[in-house]
Design a protein around this motif. Structure first.
Motif, PDB file in Angstrom:
ATOM      1  N   HIS A   1       0.607  15.361  48.886  1.00 47.10           N
ATOM      2  CA  HIS A   1       1.201  15.911  49.900  1.00 47.10           C
ATOM      3  C   HIS A   1       2.768  15.126  49.085  1.00 47.10           C
ATOM      4  CE1 HIS A   1       0.647  11.965  51.470  1.00 47.10           C
ATOM      5  NE2 HIS A   1      -0.415  11.745  51.143  1.00 47.10           N
ATOM      6  N   ASP A   2       3.935  15.022  49.213  1.00 44.91           N
ATOM      7  CA  ASP A   2       5.109  14.555  48.760  1.00 44.91           C
ATOM      8  C   ASP A   2       5.041  13.217  48.933  1.00 44.91           C
ATOM      9  OD1 ASP A   2       5.893  17.299  49.110  1.00 44.91           O
ATOM     10  OD2 ASP A   2       7.577  17.718  51.079  1.00 44.91           O
ATOM     11  N   GLN A   3       4.909  12.511  49.467  1.00 47.25           N
ATOM     12  CA  GLN A   3       4.541  11.131  49.834  1.00 47.25           C
ATOM     13  C   GLN A   3       3.585  10.620  49.292  1.00 47.25           C
ATOM     14  OE1 GLN A   3       6.146  10.198  53.909  1.00 47.25           O
ATOM     15  NE2 GLN A   3       8.006  10.003  52.891  1.00 47.25           N
ATOM     16  N   LEU A   4       2.303  11.069  48.005  1.00 48.65           N
ATOM     17  CA  LEU A   4       1.531  10.537  48.046  1.00 48.65           C
ATOM     18  C   LEU A   4       1.377   9.265  46.984  1.00 48.65           C
ATOM     19  CD1 LEU A   4      -1.319  11.345  47.424  1.00 48.65           C
ATOM     20  CD2 LEU A   4      -1.033  12.015  45.207  1.00 48.65           C
ATOM     21  N   VAL A   5       2.828   8.634  46.859  1.00 48.95           N
ATOM     22  CA  VAL A   5       2.482   7.419  45.623  1.00 48.95           C
ATOM     23  C   VAL A   5       3.171   6.219  47.107  1.00 48.95           C
ATOM     24  CG1 VAL A   5       4.182   6.316  43.643  1.00 48.95           C
ATOM     25  CG2 VAL A   5       3.873   7.868  43.456  1.00 48.95           C
ATOM     26  N   GLY A   6       1.793   5.129  47.083  1.00 52.01           N
ATOM     27  CA  GLY A   6       1.587   4.118  47.853  1.00 52.01           C
ATOM     28  C   GLY A   6       0.559   4.442  49.068  1.00 52.01           C
ATOM     29  N   CYS A   7      -0.050   5.652  48.679  1.00 47.00           N
ATOM     30  CA  CYS A   7      -1.126   5.870  49.639  1.00 47.00           C
ATOM     31  C   CYS A   7      -2.143   5.328  49.545  1.00 47.00           C
ATOM     32  CB  CYS A   7      -0.776   7.346  49.848  1.00 47.00           C
ATOM     33  SG  CYS A   7       0.776   8.513  50.870  1.00 47.00           S
ATOM     34  N   ARG A   8      -3.113   5.245  50.176  1.00 45.58           N
ATOM     35  CA  ARG A   8      -4.599   4.767  49.394  1.00 45.58           C
ATOM     36  C   ARG A   8      -5.462   6.574  49.683  1.00 45.58           C
ATOM     37  NH1 ARG A   8      -6.443   2.018  54.609  1.00 45.58           N
ATOM     38  NH2 ARG A   8      -5.571   3.509  55.951  1.00 45.58           N
ATOM     39  N   VAL A   9      -6.206   6.039  48.592  1.00 48.35           N
ATOM     40  CA  VAL A   9      -7.193   6.844  48.667  1.00 48.35           C
ATOM     41  C   VAL A   9      -8.432   6.171  48.047  1.00 48.35           C
ATOM     42  CG1 VAL A   9      -5.566   8.112  47.312  1.00 48.35           C
ATOM     43  CG2 VAL A   9      -6.849   6.204  45.766  1.00 48.35           C
ATOM     44  N   ILE A  10     -10.535   7.309  48.625  1.00 50.60           N
ATOM     45  CA  ILE A  10     -11.018   6.416  47.969  1.00 50.60           C
ATOM     46  C   ILE A  10     -11.664   7.425  46.948  1.00 50.60           C
ATOM     47  CG2 ILE A  10     -13.866   6.623  48.964  1.00 50.60           C
ATOM     48  CD1 ILE A  10     -12.820   6.965  51.633  1.00 50.60           C
ATOM     49  N   VAL A  11     -11.897   6.290  45.632  1.00 54.23           N
ATOM     50  CA  VAL A  11     -12.717   7.134  44.337  1.00 54.23           C
ATOM     51  C   VAL A  11     -13.671   6.378  44.582  1.00 54.23           C
ATOM     52  CG1 VAL A  11      -9.434   6.847  43.830  1.00 54.23           C
ATOM     53  CG2 VAL A  11     -10.999   4.807  43.944  1.00 54.23           C
ATOM     54  N   PRO A  12     -14.739   6.986  43.483  1.00 55.85           N
ATOM     55  CA  PRO A  12     -15.723   6.681  42.917  1.00 55.85           C
ATOM     56  C   PRO A  12     -15.093   5.935  41.779  1.00 55.85           C
ATOM     57  CG  PRO A  12     -14.908   9.272  42.306  1.00 55.85           C
ATOM     58  CD  PRO A  12     -14.149   8.401  43.159  1.00 55.85           C
TER      59      PRO A  12
ATOM     60  N   GLU B   1     -12.464  12.385  40.098  1.00 57.34           N
ATOM     61  CA  GLU B   1     -11.801  12.953  41.314  1.00 57.34           C
ATOM     62  C   GLU B   1     -11.531  11.963  42.180  1.00 57.34           C
ATOM     63  OE1 GLU B   1     -12.210  16.735  42.506  1.00 57.34           O
ATOM     64  OE2 GLU B   1     -12.841  17.684  40.169  1.00 57.34           O
ATOM     65  N   VAL B   2     -10.812  12.168  43.048  1.00 55.15           N
ATOM     66  CA  VAL B   2     -10.546  11.506  44.102  1.00 55.15           C
ATOM     67  C   VAL B   2     -11.778  12.236  45.215  1.00 55.15           C
ATOM     68  CG1 VAL B   2      -8.777  10.901  46.098  1.00 55.15           C
ATOM     69  CG2 VAL B   2      -7.954  10.731  43.385  1.00 55.15           C
ATOM     70  N   ILE B   3     -12.092  11.037  46.046  1.00 54.82           N
ATOM     71  CA  ILE B   3     -13.137  12.100  47.095  1.00 54.82           C
ATOM     72  C   ILE B   3     -11.809  11.991  48.372  1.00 54.82           C
ATOM     73  CG2 ILE B   3     -14.746  11.091  48.597  1.00 54.82           C
ATOM     74  CD1 ILE B   3     -15.525   9.091  46.528  1.00 54.82           C
ATOM     75  N   ASP B   4     -11.340  11.101  48.515  1.00 54.75           N
ATOM     76  CA  ASP B   4     -10.782  11.364  50.123  1.00 54.75           C
ATOM     77  C   ASP B   4      -9.143  10.768  50.210  1.00 54.75           C
ATOM     78  OD1 ASP B   4      -9.541  12.429  52.132  1.00 54.75           O
ATOM     79  OD2 ASP B   4     -10.866  11.215  53.340  1.00 54.75           O
ATOM     80  N   VAL B   5      -7.582  11.202  50.529  1.00 58.26           N
ATOM     81  CA  VAL B   5      -6.666   9.685  50.732  1.00 58.26           C
ATOM     82  C   VAL B   5      -6.347   9.885  52.132  1.00 58.26           C
ATOM     83  CG1 VAL B   5      -4.358  10.827  50.713  1.00 58.26           C
ATOM     84  CG2 VAL B   5      -5.025  12.049  49.273  1.00 58.26           C
ATOM     85  N   LEU B   6      -6.765   8.991  52.133  1.00 53.12           N
ATOM     86  CA  LEU B   6      -6.443   8.123  53.307  1.00 53.12           C
ATOM     87  C   LEU B   6      -5.246   7.905  54.485  1.00 53.12           C
ATOM     88  CD1 LEU B   6      -8.475   5.339  52.919  1.00 53.12           C
ATOM     89  CD2 LEU B   6      -9.213   6.663  53.993  1.00 53.12           C
ATOM     90  N   ASP B   7      -4.418   8.618  53.909  1.00 50.48           N
ATOM     91  CA  ASP B   7      -2.866   8.303  54.616  1.00 50.48           C
ATOM     92  C   ASP B   7      -2.157   9.927  54.360  1.00 50.48           C
ATOM     93  OD1 ASP B   7      -3.511   5.283  55.088  1.00 50.48           O
ATOM     94  OD2 ASP B   7      -3.280   4.984  52.585  1.00 50.48           O
ATOM     95  N   ASP B   8      -1.136   9.663  55.471  1.00 51.66           N
ATOM     96  CA  ASP B   8       0.099  11.139  55.596  1.00 51.66           C
ATOM     97  C   ASP B   8       0.875  10.770  54.588  1.00 51.66           C
ATOM     98  OD1 ASP B   8      -2.039  12.512  56.301  1.00 51.66           O
ATOM     99  OD2 ASP B   8      -1.508  11.968  58.736  1.00 51.66           O
ATOM    100  N   ARG B   9       1.635   8.961  55.117  1.00 53.11           N
ATOM    101  CA  ARG B   9       2.448   8.162  54.460  1.00 53.11           C
ATOM    102  C   ARG B   9       2.406   7.032  53.714  1.00 53.11           C
ATOM    103  NH1 ARG B   9       5.787   7.355  60.404  1.00 53.11           N
ATOM    104  NH2 ARG B   9       4.675   5.781  59.896  1.00 53.11           N
ATOM    105  N   PRO B  10       2.449   6.170  52.945  1.00 56.39           N
ATOM    106  CA  PRO B  10       2.926   5.564  52.172  1.00 56.39           C
ATOM    107  C   PRO B  10       2.547   3.931  52.418  1.00 56.39           C
ATOM    108  CG  PRO B  10       4.484   6.332  51.383  1.00 56.39           C
ATOM    109  CD  PRO B  10       4.270   7.399  52.247  1.00 56.39           C
TER     110      PRO B  10
END
Length: 195
Positions: free
Chosen positions: A26-37, A63-72
């Motif tokens: 999404h537009d504001q991905l930098v600064g968001c939490r992601v779940i990764v292996p 690959e990233v498992i999931d993006v946790l946040d809609d906003r950073p």
């Protein structure tokens, strides 16, 4: 597929590259939490440091498992500040990230052990400790630490490895929240008893 660089809460230098599906971007991905292996079995929560257009030159990329946040949860200035602290104090960016982020925003994984469904086995071919572990796992999946405590053994890794090779158990990771809210018990007397 696009690619991102992630800061992980580990005392290792640099960023870690991961692939990310277009549907997760999404537009504001930098600064968001992601779940990764990470590694063979671990799962961590990291922060997206940057989106990169070119594919990293690695043989295989996870690959990233999931993006946790809609906003950073961190803005670009805060990310630059974490990088500056890392350079100034000559520590890894992962150590600074781990110290800077509140515990309730971090997720980690824990290893669990489960018994294979519809399992039938020859008890005479198993050791006493193996039988104890299988009996303990009959009701629910357990952590390796719980198994170690119930058996009283210092290390259960070798026994679990033998059971896994025999096809009797499976190992998996569960993402868990480190944060546990503090609770207090309080008692209040009604007006008739307070005087």
């Amino acid at each position: 597929m696009r690619f991102i660089e992630v800061i992980l809460p580990l005392p290792l230098p640099g960023y870690f590259s991961y692939g990310i599906q277009e549907s997760m971007i999404h537009d504001q991905l930098v600064g968001c939490r992601v779940i990764v292996p990470f590694g063979k079995r671990k799962i961590y929560t990291g922060i997206v440091a940057r989106v990169i257009e070119n594919e990293p030159g690695y043989l295989s990329i996870k690959e990233v498992i999931d993006v946790l946040d809609d906003r950073p949860i961190l803005n670009r200035e805060q990310l630059r500040f974490i990088e500056w602290i890392s350079r100034y104090y000559m520590s890894t960016i992962g150590e600074v990230f781990n110290a800077a982020i509140p515990a309730n925003l971090k997720l980690t994984s824990e290893s669990y052990v489960g018994i294979m469904p519809m399992l039938e086995y020859d008890a005479s071919a198993l050791s006493h400790n193996e039988l104890d572990i299988l009996e303990f796992l009959e009701n629910s999946e357990r952590t390796q630490e719980e198994i170690r405590q119930i058996t009283g053994l210092k290390s259960v890794y070798r026994i679990l490895k033998n059971l896994r090779e025999k096809g009797l158990i499976y190992l998996f990771e569960k993402v868990k929240d480190k944060y546990a809210p503090k609770t207090e018990k309080r008692v209040r007397l009604t007006d008739q008893y307070s005087t």
